[in-house]
Enzyme design. Structure first.
Site, short mmCIF file in Angstrom:
data_model
loop_
_atom_site.label_atom_id
_atom_site.label_comp_id
_atom_site.label_asym_id
_atom_site.label_seq_id
_atom_site.Cartn_x
_atom_site.Cartn_y
_atom_site.Cartn_z
CG ASP A 1 -22.08 14.15 17.13
OD1 ASP A 1 -22.75 15.18 17.35
OD2 ASP A 1 -22.07 13.59 16.02
CD GLU B 1 -23.92 17.93 12.69
OE1 GLU B 1 -24.08 18.67 11.70
OE2 GLU B 1 -22.80 17.45 12.99
#
Length: 392
Positions: free
Chosen positions: A85, A147
């Site tokens: 991400d 994350e």
């Protein structure tokens, strides 16, 4: 299909948006990135496991494993880990399309170019150069979700019963300097609930802004206590930090403010537990809550992230120092390391690109860093998994 070349992998990873955000209007699935990585890993003889996050539908982890051809060599091994991400972005501040890998001024621009989709291109490009027949220990690639927000992907992986690598390298951008320890991260909202009313009669209300002033005094005293009580010399900022980052309250000058909220950020050192830190904050606010019962609430903005603590004398740290020709360091930001370390593996953070570019407009990788970074990653994989002298 055949495995694309290094730059083509880079382009495809950047081209697939995978923004992770608390704001649901900005939040996107990472499935397209995971599927791309899965196909490439299969081209290199990896067995691929894709898992949807239990508490985040539409978000996925990938775990790719390649065992040695000699079935007697199935213990330990190396896991190369990263997140798929990216942070949200403001396209008005970018000078190029964030989702198109753009080469300019000897730099590669793109959202995730160093934080941290690009790491997977480095890893796969290194593995393609190595003969599977020469592999002597298991080799794993881990790609996680979210994350940048909750770290839910790494927390779910930490519960994986059969995942037991000997070593784990997390490829966050460190300019290939090994990181053996880092601070944690705790973000909290302190909400004051007062009683609104007409400003002409203050006694008929309870002004949340006035109570918040007392809260800020207590929080700043806690900031000084943390600074004076705890210190670790490895860190450039050797003490825990506490930041007052956001405040809002009230709606009009002639109304008594009924609600006020302050958001704070605390970065604990290794050795200072999240539980202890939370208790220190509640203790600091206790006198105000006693004076104004039920008026003060403390709410986690996300699950707290503990500090990561490794050893400078571990085999993996020594190997990384030798390959990078850099001493291992401590950093103030946090990563997935404390969760992946729970798998029982020696863990470091080390990857291409500069942390100064992370979360910035025009995020980029300096192209003159590609060759030396690739060489370190290749030598790391060779040493840990391909019959070279292993870290001890």
């Amino acid at each position: 299909m055949s495995l694309p070349n290094f730059l083509d992998m880079y382009k495809k990873l950047i081209a697939n948006p995978s923004v992770s955000a608390i704001d649901r209007s900005l939040d996107l699935s990472n499935k397209a990135v995971i599927d791309e990585l899965a196909n490439w890993c299969r081209e290199l003889d990896f067995e691929v496991e894709i898992t949807e996050l239990t508490h985040s539908p539409g978000k996925f982890n990938l775990l790719a494993r390649r065992e040695p051809l000699d079935k007697n060599l199935t213990e330990g091994g190396l896991m190369l880990a990263g997140h798929t991400d990216t942070v949200p972005f403001d396209d008005t501040r970018w000078n190029s399309d964030p989702f198109e890998l753009t080469e300019k001024d000897n730099k590669l621009f793109g959202l995730g170019s160093i934080d941290m989709k690009g790491f997977f291109a480095f890893v796969l490009n290194a593995i393609r150069q190595l003969e599977h027949s020469q592999q002597s220990t298991p080799l794993m690639i881990l790609a996680t979700a979210d994350e940048e927000t909750t770290m839910a992907g790494a927390q779910q992986v930490a519960q994986h019963a059969s995942l037991k690598p000997k070593y784990c390298v997390i490829g966050e951008p460190t300019d290939m300097v090994p990181v053996f320890t880092h601070k944690g991260h705790m973000s909290s909202a302190i909400r004051i609930t007062g009683r609104s009313g007409h400003s002409s009669d203050p006694e008929r209300g309870l002004n949340a802004i006035e109570i918040m002033q007392q809260v800020i005094t207590q929080v700043l005293q806690l900031k000084e206590e943390l600074k004076n009580k705890y210190s670790v010399e490895h860190f450039a900022v050797p003490h825990p930090t506490l930041n007052l980052g956001h405040i809002h309250g009230g709606d009009n000058a002639n109304r008594i403010c009924g609600c006020c909220e302050l958001h704070i950020d605390i970065r604990p050192l290794p050795g200072l537990s999240i539980v202890e830190l939370e208790q220190m904050l509640l203790t600091a606010l206790k006198p105000i809550n006693e004076q104004y019962p039920g008026s003060v609430d403390v709410i986690d903005l996300h699950d707290p992230i503990p500090a990561f603590s490794g050893r400078t004398d571990s085999g993996l740290v020594k190997l990384a120092e030798k390959l990078s020709k850099q001493k291992a360091i401590a950093v103030n930001y946090c990563t997935e390391a404390p969760f992946l370390q729970q798998l029982g593996c020696e863990t470091i953070v080390m990857g291409p690109g500069s942390i100064a570019q992370a979360h910035q407009p025009d995020e980029h990788l300096a192209m003159d860093k590609i060759k030396p970074s690739q060489e370190i990653i290749l030598n790391l994989i060779q040493t840990c998994c391909f019959n070279k002298e292993e870290a001890s």
